[in-house]
Design an enzyme around this catalytic site. Structure first.
Site, PDB file in Angstrom:
ATOM      1  N   ARG A  66       0.766  -1.135   0.024  1.00  0.00           N
ATOM      2  CA  ARG A  66       0.106  -0.015   0.044  1.00  0.00           C
ATOM      3  C   ARG A  66       0.762   1.185  -0.055  1.00  0.00           C
ATOM      4  O   ARG A  66       0.357   2.396  -0.341  1.00  0.00           O
ATOM      5  CB  ARG A  66      -0.928  -0.067   1.396  1.00  0.00           C
ATOM      6  CG  ARG A  66      -2.031  -1.118   1.408  1.00  0.00           C
ATOM      7  CD  ARG A  66      -2.846  -1.028   2.571  1.00  0.00           C
ATOM      8  NE  ARG A  66      -2.119  -1.803   3.500  1.00  0.00           N
ATOM      9  CZ  ARG A  66      -2.358  -1.989   4.625  1.00  0.00           C
ATOM     10  NH1 ARG A  66      -3.620  -1.847   5.006  1.00  0.00           N
ATOM     11  NH2 ARG A  66      -1.488  -2.313   5.452  1.00  0.00           N
ATOM     12  N   LYS A 173       1.795 -19.470   4.649  1.00  0.00           N
ATOM     13  CA  LYS A 173       0.925 -20.568   5.590  1.00  0.00           C
ATOM     14  C   LYS A 173       0.310 -19.071   6.556  1.00  0.00           C
ATOM     15  O   LYS A 173       1.031 -18.354   6.436  1.00  0.00           O
ATOM     16  CB  LYS A 173       2.020 -21.193   6.339  1.00  0.00           C
ATOM     17  CG  LYS A 173       3.070 -20.619   7.276  1.00  0.00           C
ATOM     18  CD  LYS A 173       3.518 -21.269   8.398  1.00  0.00           C
ATOM     19  CE  LYS A 173       3.747 -20.288   9.475  1.00  0.00           C
ATOM     20  NZ  LYS A 173       4.495 -20.970  10.756  1.00  0.00           N
ATOM     21  N   HIS A 203       8.015 -23.676   4.812  1.00  0.00           N
ATOM     22  CA  HIS A 203       9.532 -23.438   4.579  1.00  0.00           C
ATOM     23  C   HIS A 203      10.504 -24.340   5.302  1.00  0.00           C
ATOM     24  O   HIS A 203      11.629 -24.486   4.854  1.00  0.00           O
ATOM     25  CB  HIS A 203       9.808 -21.902   5.028  1.00  0.00           C
ATOM     26  CG  HIS A 203       9.999 -21.773   6.503  1.00  0.00           C
ATOM     27  ND1 HIS A 203       8.899 -21.580   7.319  1.00  0.00           N
ATOM     28  CD2 HIS A 203      10.719 -21.958   7.479  1.00  0.00           C
ATOM     29  CE1 HIS A 203       9.082 -21.283   8.262  1.00  0.00           C
ATOM     30  NE2 HIS A 203      10.249 -21.633   8.434  1.00  0.00           N
ATOM     31  N   LYS A 207      14.181 -26.510   3.987  1.00  0.00           N
ATOM     32  CA  LYS A 207      15.508 -26.918   4.668  1.00  0.00           C
ATOM     33  C   LYS A 207      16.453 -28.124   4.430  1.00  0.00           C
ATOM     34  O   LYS A 207      15.658 -29.131   4.436  1.00  0.00           O
ATOM     35  CB  LYS A 207      15.401 -27.046   6.328  1.00  0.00           C
ATOM     36  CG  LYS A 207      14.796 -25.386   6.872  1.00  0.00           C
ATOM     37  CD  LYS A 207      14.721 -25.672   8.438  1.00  0.00           C
ATOM     38  CE  LYS A 207      14.046 -24.322   8.971  1.00  0.00           C
ATOM     39  NZ  LYS A 207      14.893 -23.265   8.781  1.00  0.00           N
ATOM     40  N   GLU A 241      11.066 -22.076  20.261  1.00  0.00           N
ATOM     41  CA  GLU A 241      11.832 -20.784  20.314  1.00  0.00           C
ATOM     42  C   GLU A 241      12.056 -20.284  21.644  1.00  0.00           C
ATOM     43  O   GLU A 241      11.381 -20.417  22.444  1.00  0.00           O
ATOM     44  CB  GLU A 241      10.650 -19.869  19.365  1.00  0.00           C
ATOM     45  CG  GLU A 241      10.436 -20.303  17.943  1.00  0.00           C
ATOM     46  CD  GLU A 241       9.416 -19.620  17.116  1.00  0.00           C
ATOM     47  OE1 GLU A 241       9.695 -18.493  16.756  1.00  0.00           O
ATOM     48  OE2 GLU A 241       8.212 -19.757  17.283  1.00  0.00           O
ATOM     49  N   ASP A 260      -0.316 -22.370  14.194  1.00  0.00           N
ATOM     50  CA  ASP A 260       0.954 -21.732  13.459  1.00  0.00           C
ATOM     51  C   ASP A 260       1.950 -22.675  13.093  1.00  0.00           C
ATOM     52  O   ASP A 260       2.770 -22.579  12.104  1.00  0.00           O
ATOM     53  CB  ASP A 260       1.388 -20.630  14.265  1.00  0.00           C
ATOM     54  CG  ASP A 260       2.343 -19.684  13.596  1.00  0.00           C
ATOM     55  OD1 ASP A 260       1.875 -19.299  12.216  1.00  0.00           O
ATOM     56  OD2 ASP A 260       3.296 -18.958  14.281  1.00  0.00           O
ATOM     57  N   HIS A 265       4.327 -27.338  10.158  1.00  0.00           N
ATOM     58  CA  HIS A 265       5.647 -27.794  10.195  1.00  0.00           C
ATOM     59  C   HIS A 265       5.770 -29.378  10.842  1.00  0.00           C
ATOM     60  O   HIS A 265       6.466 -30.054  10.359  1.00  0.00           O
ATOM     61  CB  HIS A 265       6.578 -26.795  11.265  1.00  0.00           C
ATOM     62  CG  HIS A 265       6.474 -25.397  10.447  1.00  0.00           C
ATOM     63  ND1 HIS A 265       6.392 -25.022   9.183  1.00  0.00           N
ATOM     64  CD2 HIS A 265       6.677 -24.391  10.981  1.00  0.00           C
ATOM     65  CE1 HIS A 265       6.376 -23.948   8.971  1.00  0.00           C
ATOM     66  NE2 HIS A 265       6.628 -23.301  10.100  1.00  0.00           N
ATOM     67  N   LYS A 363       6.976 -20.882  22.268  1.00  0.00           N
ATOM     68  CA  LYS A 363       7.604 -19.476  22.408  1.00  0.00           C
ATOM     69  C   LYS A 363       8.345 -19.433  23.749  1.00  0.00           C
ATOM     70  O   LYS A 363       7.735 -19.670  24.598  1.00  0.00           O
ATOM     71  CB  LYS A 363       6.845 -18.374  22.107  1.00  0.00           C
ATOM     72  CG  LYS A 363       6.372 -18.447  20.366  1.00  0.00           C
ATOM     73  CD  LYS A 363       5.887 -17.279  19.970  1.00  0.00           C
ATOM     74  CE  LYS A 363       5.419 -17.588  18.488  1.00  0.00           C
ATOM     75  NZ  LYS A 363       6.557 -17.428  17.561  1.00  0.00           N
TER      76      LYS A 363
HETATM   77  N1  LIG Z   1       6.970 -13.078   9.008  1.00  0.00           N
HETATM   78  C1  LIG Z   1       7.373 -14.325   9.176  1.00  0.00           C
HETATM   79  O1  LIG Z   1       8.383 -14.774   9.800  1.00  0.00           O
HETATM   80  C2  LIG Z   1       6.250 -15.250   8.390  1.00  0.00           C
HETATM   81  C3  LIG Z   1       6.546 -16.690   8.712  1.00  0.00           C
HETATM   82  C4  LIG Z   1       5.868 -17.363   7.987  1.00  0.00           C
HETATM   83  C5  LIG Z   1       4.628 -16.975   7.475  1.00  0.00           C
HETATM   84  N2  LIG Z   1       4.321 -15.923   7.055  1.00  0.00           N
HETATM   85  C6  LIG Z   1       3.158 -15.454   6.375  1.00  0.00           C
HETATM   86  O2  LIG Z   1       3.738 -14.516   5.542  1.00  0.00           O
HETATM   87  C7  LIG Z   1       2.595 -13.564   5.083  1.00  0.00           C
HETATM   88  C8  LIG Z   1       3.125 -11.998   5.508  1.00  0.00           C
HETATM   89  O3  LIG Z   1       3.631 -12.272   6.956  1.00  0.00           O
HETATM   90  P1  LIG Z   1       4.437 -10.699   7.436  1.00  0.00           P
HETATM   91  O4  LIG Z   1       5.022 -11.194   8.781  1.00  0.00           O
HETATM   92  O5  LIG Z   1       5.467 -10.349   6.438  1.00  0.00           O
HETATM   93  O6  LIG Z   1       3.382  -9.741   7.600  1.00  0.00           O
HETATM   94  P2  LIG Z   1       3.553  -8.198   7.629  1.00  0.00           P
HETATM   95  O7  LIG Z   1       4.694  -7.658   8.088  1.00  0.00           O
HETATM   96  O8  LIG Z   1       2.095  -7.788   8.528  1.00  0.00           O
HETATM   97  O9  LIG Z   1       3.262  -7.554   6.281  1.00  0.00           O
HETATM   98  C9  LIG Z   1       2.014  -7.777   5.518  1.00  0.00           C
HETATM   99  C10 LIG Z   1       2.271  -7.094   4.096  1.00  0.00           C
HETATM  100  O10 LIG Z   1       0.975  -6.884   3.509  1.00  0.00           O
HETATM  101  C11 LIG Z   1       0.765  -5.750   2.925  1.00  0.00           C
HETATM  102  N3  LIG Z   1      -0.695  -5.237   2.912  1.00  0.00           N
HETATM  103  C12 LIG Z   1      -1.525  -5.594   4.017  1.00  0.00           C
HETATM  104  N4  LIG Z   1      -2.885  -5.341   3.550  1.00  0.00           N
HETATM  105  C13 LIG Z   1      -2.826  -4.750   2.532  1.00  0.00           C
HETATM  106  C14 LIG Z   1      -3.792  -4.564   1.325  1.00  0.00           C
HETATM  107  N5  LIG Z   1      -4.856  -4.182   1.977  1.00  0.00           N
HETATM  108  N6  LIG Z   1      -3.245  -4.176   0.195  1.00  0.00           N
HETATM  109  C15 LIG Z   1      -2.206  -4.361  -0.104  1.00  0.00           C
HETATM  110  N7  LIG Z   1      -0.896  -4.732   0.884  1.00  0.00           N
HETATM  111  C16 LIG Z   1      -1.238  -4.837   1.790  1.00  0.00           C
HETATM  112  C17 LIG Z   1       1.626  -4.841   4.015  1.00  0.00           C
HETATM  113  O11 LIG Z   1       2.126  -3.675   3.239  1.00  0.00           O
HETATM  114  P3  LIG Z   1       1.624  -2.088   3.488  1.00  0.00           P
HETATM  115  O12 LIG Z   1       1.296  -1.860   5.002  1.00  0.00           O
HETATM  116  O13 LIG Z   1       3.004  -1.431   3.244  1.00  0.00           O
HETATM  117  O14 LIG Z   1       0.662  -2.109   2.488  1.00  0.00           O
HETATM  118  C18 LIG Z   1       2.704  -5.549   4.409  1.00  0.00           C
HETATM  119  O15 LIG Z   1       3.800  -5.767   3.060  1.00  0.00           O
HETATM  120  C19 LIG Z   1       1.460 -14.128   6.097  1.00  0.00           C
HETATM  121  O16 LIG Z   1       0.670 -14.778   5.380  1.00  0.00           O
HETATM  122  C20 LIG Z   1       2.151 -14.924   7.279  1.00  0.00           C
HETATM  123  O17 LIG Z   1       1.308 -15.590   7.805  1.00  0.00           O
HETATM  124  C21 LIG Z   1       5.244 -14.893   7.922  1.00  0.00           C
END
Ligand SMILES: NC(=O)c1ccc[n+]([C@@H]2O[C@H](COP(=O)([O-])OP(=O)(O)OC[C@H]3O[C@@H](n4cnc5c(N)ncnc54)[C@H](OP(=O)(O)O)[C@@H]3O)[C@@H](O)[C@H]2O)c1
Length: 512
Positions: A66, A173, A203, A207, A241, A260, A265, A363
């Site tokens: 966004r 996921k 992921h 590994k 963790e 989660d 996993h 955690k």
């Molecule tokens: N973080 C991890 O380590 C991790 C591990 C495994 C899986 N995941 C999965 O990966 C995905 C992302 O996780 P994350 O931790 O990176 O989340 P996050 O930090 O909250 O990031 C979410 C992203 O989505 C964008 N976004 C949110 N609402 C939007 C909308 N309406 N239109 C356009 N863009 C939008 C946000 O960007 P803006 O706010 O700039 O728009 C941001 O780039 C999730 O499904 C999560 O379950 C994450």
């Protein structure tokens, strides 16, 4: 007489697997590119692939989120993310080539105009970079937005595969939050993309050490004879963790650690540990074996006795004062979400009947560690006095997934001296000590596999459904209970209820 010939046979093995596999020209679109996952893992992995020469010159990267950024702002962010988090050294010439194909689209997932801009950006890149019209869409966004994006891709003609071009979707996921929602999400996704174009990320499967499990089990003669209920007493699968939820309260609360981690996993690790040998490592065969064993897993028989959940309370961890779950920013006072979960499941088949599998995750535990430990039955007879074997536990084979990747075999040995005293010792294989090459990050392997269209490491919908079928009754039991998760101290190994759960079967948790 030649007994065996291990030279490659070009007719039998048309593809020499030692040659690096390089992706073909394409555009990778990352939705949610400003988020935590994209910054820490995905963009660095793309750079590492480029640095290893595994991306073609005709590669392009489009970020979608966004924020009101220009292409140059985004390129700078990628640059910083790469410098900070990439595994391989930063090289200016690699960056220069990669950055020429980087674009940013600022927009809302639900907004048609944003998708029209995305479509024209991709079309420009197709032309400028010669991508052949091949596109991969990585959904690194909040899971609630998955169906909307998929619908937008369909409506804007971005999901079409025509004249040899491919269009793939990569889904992070969690895939649903229970069986019903996973089925509904699958209905939406499969109405737009054929199943061969859907890549569900777990992921852990990317590994190296997880893949090494298959080498250990199926490339050796040594382990198979004991890999069953004749010799194995029980199995413990742990993902611990040492950190809390960080700034991810909005994501974590309401989901909880069982959804989660266990649903994906840990059940995938269980499937790889317990499955039969696949006829080949081709995706279809491997998935068939994983599905078969997941279908034989029974949820805990007695939910009250065979499950435990907990929630960390504040205290000291690693010399640092840390907040409890309820004090974390954004957590409602009346939450029932668990940060620790342990379950016992049984596998009803000939190989595993009678062998309990204990899965636990949490955690703010004492250490960050992921491992699979097979505990073996005791020798049927010990020709020693009881004091000789006082310090002899059970034999164990431990597959260490992170950190210190490797394998440990634990067995009894005589303590030097005149007495016959037997104590446990470890025999260790460490990846770092035996191989000079460092392991690629899981996301490097998985992104490359998406671009190559190589699916064995991605769970198919059937596996996701079977996993929810195992977890759903547990989640329902917890939801219906008036009890809250039991407290455990930050830096400990979890709540007492989990120790009691495993002690009922005469076992104790490992303290890795
Ligand atoms: N973080 C991890 O380590 C991790 C591990 C495994 C899986 N995941 C999965 O990966 C995905 C992302 O996780 P994350 O931790 O990176 O989340 P996050 O930090 O909250 O990031 C979410 C992203 O989505 C964008 N976004 C949110 N609402 C939007 C909308 N309406 N239109 C356009 N863009 C939008 C946000 O960007 P803006 O706010 O700039 O728009 C941001 O780039 C999730 O499904 C999560 O379950 C994450």
């Amino acid at each position: 007489m030649i007994l065996s010939d291990h030279r490659p046979n070009p007719l039998r093995d048309p593809q020499d697997r030692r040659l690096p596999r390089i992706a073909g020209p394409c555009v990778l679109v990352i939705f949610g590119v400003t988020g935590d996952l994209a910054t820490k893992k995905l963009m660095p992995a793309v750079y590492d692939l480029a640095n290893r020469g595994l991306l073609p010159p005709g590669f392009a990267l489009v970020g979608f989120a966004r924020r009101d950024w220009e292409h140059q702002d985004f390129a700078q962010i990628v640059h910083n993310a790469v410098k900070e988090n990439a595994r391989t050294p930063f090289r200016e010439e690699v960056w220069q080539q990669l950055s020429e194909g980087i674009r940013f689209v600022s927009g809302q997932i639900g907004d048609d105009e944003s998708f029209a801009t995305l479509k024209s950006t991709i079309a420009d890149l197709d032309e400028a970079r010669g991508t052949g019209g091949n596109h991969a869409f990585y959904l690194s966004i909040p899971p609630g937005l998955f169906p909307t994006v998929v619908g937008q891709l369909r409506d804007h003609g971005l999901a079409e595969e025509q004249q040899g071009r491919w269009s793939r979707v990569v889904i992070e996921k969690p895939f649903g939050h229970d069986l019903a929602s996973a089925r509904e999400l699958n209905r939406v996704v499969s109405s737009v993309f054929p199943s061969s174009s859907v890549f569900r990320i777990d992921h852990y499967l990317g590994k190296e050490t997880v893949q090494n499990m298959m080498a250990l089990r199926f490339a050796n003669q040594l382990f198979e004879p004991v890999w069953n209920n004749n010799y194995v007493d029980h199995v413990q699968i742990t993902m611990a963790e040492d950190i809390g939820i960080g700034g991810r309260a909005g994501y974590f609360d309401g989901i909880g650690i069982a959804r989660d981690v266990i649903q994906n996993h840990l059940l995938q690790l269980l499937a790889l540990t317990a499955m039969e040998e696949p006829t080949s490592f081709e995706a279809r065969q491997l998935r068939a074996e994983k599905q078969k064993v997941l279908a034989a897993v029974r949820p805990p028989k007695r939910m009250d006795l065979h499950t435990a959940r907990g929630r960390y309370v504040g205290g000291w961890q690693g010399g640092e004062k840390v907040a409890g779950y309820l004090e974390e920013k954004g957590i409602p006072a009346d939450t029932k979400t668990e940060t620790y979960a342990a379950i016992r499941v049984d596998i009803e088949n000939r190989r595993w009947a009678g062998v309990p599998f204990y899965l636990r995750t949490g955690k703010r535990l004492a250490r960050r560690v992921t491992e699979i430990a097979l505990g073996f039955k005791r020798a049927p007879h010990l020709p020693f006095t009881a004091t000789d074997t006082e310090e002899l536990g059970y034999n164990a084979l431990v597959l260490r997934i992170q950190p210190d990747e490797g394998v440990t075999l634990r067995f009894g040995a005589k303590v030097p001296g005149t007495q016959m005293e037997i104590r446990e010792v470890n025999m260790d294989f460490a990846y770092g000590g035996s191989f000079t090459e460092s392991s690629p990050e899981a996301y490097e392997r998985l992104i490359l596999d998406v671009l190559l269209g190589d699916p064995p490491l991605f769970p198919q919908h059937e596996e996701v459904e079977l996993s929810w079928q195992i977890l759903d009754p547990i989640l329902d039991f917890w939801a219906a209970s008036d009890d809250r998760p039991s407290d455990y101290d930050a830096g400990s190994w979890g709540p007492r209820s989990a120790d009691e759960m495993i002690a009922r079967d005469g076992h104790t948790w490992r303290r890795p």
